[in-house]
Design a protein around this motif. Structure first.
Motif, PDB file in Angstrom:
ATOM      1  N   GLY A 307     -50.374 -11.637 140.893  1.00  0.00           N
ATOM      2  CA  GLY A 307     -51.206 -10.817 140.016  1.00  0.00           C
ATOM      3  C   GLY A 307     -52.395 -11.530 139.394  1.00  0.00           C
ATOM      4  N   ARG A 308     -52.192 -12.786 138.948  1.00  0.00           N
ATOM      5  CA  ARG A 308     -53.310 -13.446 138.262  1.00  0.00           C
ATOM      6  C   ARG A 308     -54.410 -13.841 139.226  1.00  0.00           C
ATOM      7  N   ARG A 309     -54.010 -14.268 140.443  1.00  0.00           N
ATOM      8  CA  ARG A 309     -55.052 -14.624 141.417  1.00  0.00           C
ATOM      9  C   ARG A 309     -55.853 -13.385 141.823  1.00  0.00           C
ATOM     10  N   ILE A 339     -42.999 -14.136 133.204  1.00  0.00           N
ATOM     11  CA  ILE A 339     -43.118 -15.356 134.017  1.00  0.00           C
ATOM     12  C   ILE A 339     -43.034 -16.605 133.124  1.00  0.00           C
ATOM     13  N   CYS A 340     -42.663 -17.694 133.726  1.00  0.00           N
ATOM     14  CA  CYS A 340     -42.723 -19.029 133.102  1.00  0.00           C
ATOM     15  C   CYS A 340     -41.693 -19.296 132.005  1.00  0.00           C
ATOM     16  N   ILE A 341     -40.700 -18.415 131.830  1.00  0.00           N
ATOM     17  CA  ILE A 341     -39.786 -18.672 130.700  1.00  0.00           C
ATOM     18  C   ILE A 341     -38.913 -19.903 130.929  1.00  0.00           C
ATOM     19  N   ASN A 342     -38.757 -20.312 132.190  1.00  0.00           N
ATOM     20  CA  ASN A 342     -37.956 -21.527 132.442  1.00  0.00           C
ATOM     21  C   ASN A 342     -38.822 -22.755 132.692  1.00  0.00           C
ATOM     22  N   ASP A 343     -40.112 -22.623 132.469  1.00  0.00           N
ATOM     23  CA  ASP A 343     -41.022 -23.724 132.796  1.00  0.00           C
ATOM     24  C   ASP A 343     -41.506 -24.449 131.540  1.00  0.00           C
ATOM     25  N   VAL A 344     -42.007 -25.654 131.782  1.00  0.00           N
ATOM     26  CA  VAL A 344     -42.537 -26.450 130.668  1.00  0.00           C
ATOM     27  C   VAL A 344     -44.067 -26.437 130.754  1.00  0.00           C
ATOM     28  N   LYS A 350     -50.272 -27.419 135.819  1.00  0.00           N
ATOM     29  CA  LYS A 350     -50.511 -27.779 137.231  1.00  0.00           C
ATOM     30  C   LYS A 350     -50.516 -26.531 138.104  1.00  0.00           C
ATOM     31  N   CYS A 351     -49.559 -25.651 137.846  1.00  0.00           N
ATOM     32  CA  CYS A 351     -49.405 -24.431 138.642  1.00  0.00           C
ATOM     33  C   CYS A 351     -50.693 -23.604 138.596  1.00  0.00           C
ATOM     34  N   ILE A 352     -51.234 -23.443 137.391  1.00  0.00           N
ATOM     35  CA  ILE A 352     -52.393 -22.554 137.266  1.00  0.00           C
ATOM     36  C   ILE A 352     -53.634 -23.202 137.897  1.00  0.00           C
TER      37      ILE A 352
HETATM   38 FE1  FES Z   1     -46.130 -21.237 134.468  1.00  0.00          FE
HETATM   39 FE2  FES Z   1     -47.061 -20.960 137.047  1.00  0.00          FE
HETATM   40  S1  FES Z   1     -45.162 -21.848 136.314  1.00  0.00           S
HETATM   41  S2  FES Z   1     -48.143 -20.698 135.152  1.00  0.00           S
END
Ligand code: FES
Ligand code: SAM
Ligand code: SF4
Length: 372
Positions: A307-309, A339-344, A350-352
């Motif tokens: 979606g964001r891309r 999205i991203c609730i398990n991420d730091v 980096k992902c974005i």
């Molecule tokens: Fe959080 Fe992609 S993992 S922006």
């Protein structure tokens, strides 16, 4: 309209400049220049009927997204501005029918992040290269104006722009935050349909929401607003009014999000908003407001894995990655499957960036103010 007004004198100058030219090459140059000017002025003001037609008809979607992408490129360039989002409290006194943070939701574990930990998150965001941080929360009166001003002035010791997204406050409170150093404020109007607004926001007032937005403008904030797309009983006519409202307000930023039903709200059984309809509202907004900042929203990526891309290629030029410490993220459950609730924060950063690079764009290194 503004672009037309700007373009015609330039067009006239181009013709006058090259009028007496007979050499073929100069004639060709003139023609190219005129074509360029016409091309640049594809952004325009649509009438309400035209907007409704775009929103109702899917046959023109591709052209609409392409045009929005082109206007984005011409007006705000290829850079994508990142705003590091800190969700610092999920406690809210309001009862917005669509939102999981509403005070009546007893199935949510509540949290507050206090000043020192907020500042650690800001430091982390700065280390990760963010040039803007966004402080967002429910309407939580624990954070008095004094407490917030203290946090704001501490944050402003870092080299960052600061956006607040903490709901409806009084003129004096907004003034105090501005004085303490806040630069921008996000307050979505959510819907300009007054009847629907009333149904969605018990005990809140549409007039007060409007007054808040105008107060923020008067105080010199960069003002962001926006709407939810796909609320129950919302019509394309009212979405067209939302877009016209964004233009009338002369907003600096517009965030468009599809509505996503949350089982712990009165809208648990409602149908989800449509990703493509939300994308069209966003694309039309870009065409009508060429220079503003438009985020590719988290809700868009929640509904569509890319979606964001897709949004960045249909008019958006901003992303707001999450920099909230991981342990709080699942509790800021506005809607499910966020999205991203398990991420730091490091992973999101980096992902974005890799997503942005994959579409031939770059991460901006400046504050990303609205350049009119
Ligand atoms: Fe959080 Fe992609 S993992 S922006
Ligand atoms: N309390 C502040 C306010 O309302 O402006 C800021 C926080 S609020 C959680 C941020 C945004 O979340 C709202 O403006 C609303 O549009 C969005 N939101 C809330 N519930 C949602 C839902 N179920 N689906 C999509 N977006 C939602
Ligand atoms: Fe509170 Fe904002 Fe959610 Fe409304 S949208 S319930 S004000 S957090």
């Amino acid at each position: 309209m503004r672009t037309y007004f700007l373009s015609y004198p330039i067009l006239l100058m181009a013709i006058i400049e090259f009028q007496p030219v007979y050499q073929a090459e100069k004639f060709i140059f003139t023609l190219c220049y005129i074509c360029f000017i016409y091309n640049s002025s594809m952004n325009k003001i649509f009438s309400k009927d035209e907007i409704i037609e775009f929103l109702s008809d899917n046959l023109k979607n591709e052209k609409l997204f392409e045009t929005a992408d082109k206007i984005r490129k011409e007006n705000v360039g290829n850079e994508v501005h990142l705003r590091g989002l800190i969700e610092f409290s999920n406690i809210c006194r309001c009862g917005c029918k669509y939102c999981g943070l509403r005070s009546q939701n007893k199935n949510l574990e509540r949290y507050r992040i206090l000043k020192d930990e907020i500042l650690l998150s800001v430091q982390n965001a700065v280390n990760l290269g963010y040039k803007t941080v966004v402080l967002q929360s429910g309407e939580d009166n624990f954070y008095s104006a004094d407490k917030l001003c203290e946090i704001i002035s501490e944050i402003k010791k870092y080299d960052v722009a600061l956006t607040l997204s903490i709901g409806e406050k009084t003129y004096d409170e907004y003034r105090a935050f501005k004085k303490a150093g806040a630069d921008r404020y996000l307050l979505r109007i959510e819907t300009t349909d007054k009847t629907l607004y009333k149904k969605m926001h018990p005990k809140m007032s549409f007039e007060n929401r409007l007054a808040c937005l105008y107060n923020l403008k008067t105080l010199g904030y960069e003002v962001g607003t926006g709407c939810l797309v796909g609320l129950p009983e919302q019509t394309v006519e009212s979405l067209a009014d939302d877009i016209l409202f964004f233009r009338d307000l002369d907003a600096d930023m517009i965030g468009i999000g599809p509505f996503i039903p949350n089982e712990n709200t009165p809208l648990a059984k409602a149908q989800s908003g449509d990703f493509w309809l939300a994308l069209k509202v966003m694309a039309i907004t870009r065409i009508m407001l060429p220079t503003i900042n438009i985020p590719a929203t988290t809700a868009m990526e929640t509904l569509h894995p890319d979606g964001r891309r897709i949004a960045l290629q249909s008019g958006a030029n901003v992303v707001m990655p999450n920099v909230t410490p991981q342990k709080y993220r699942a509790k800021y459950e506005i809607y499910p499957n966020k999205i991203c609730i398990n991420d730091v924060p490091e992973k999101c950063r980096k992902c974005i960036e890799s997503k942005i690079i994959s579409i031939g764009r770059t991460v901006s290194k400046d504050f990303g103010n609205h350049k009119r």
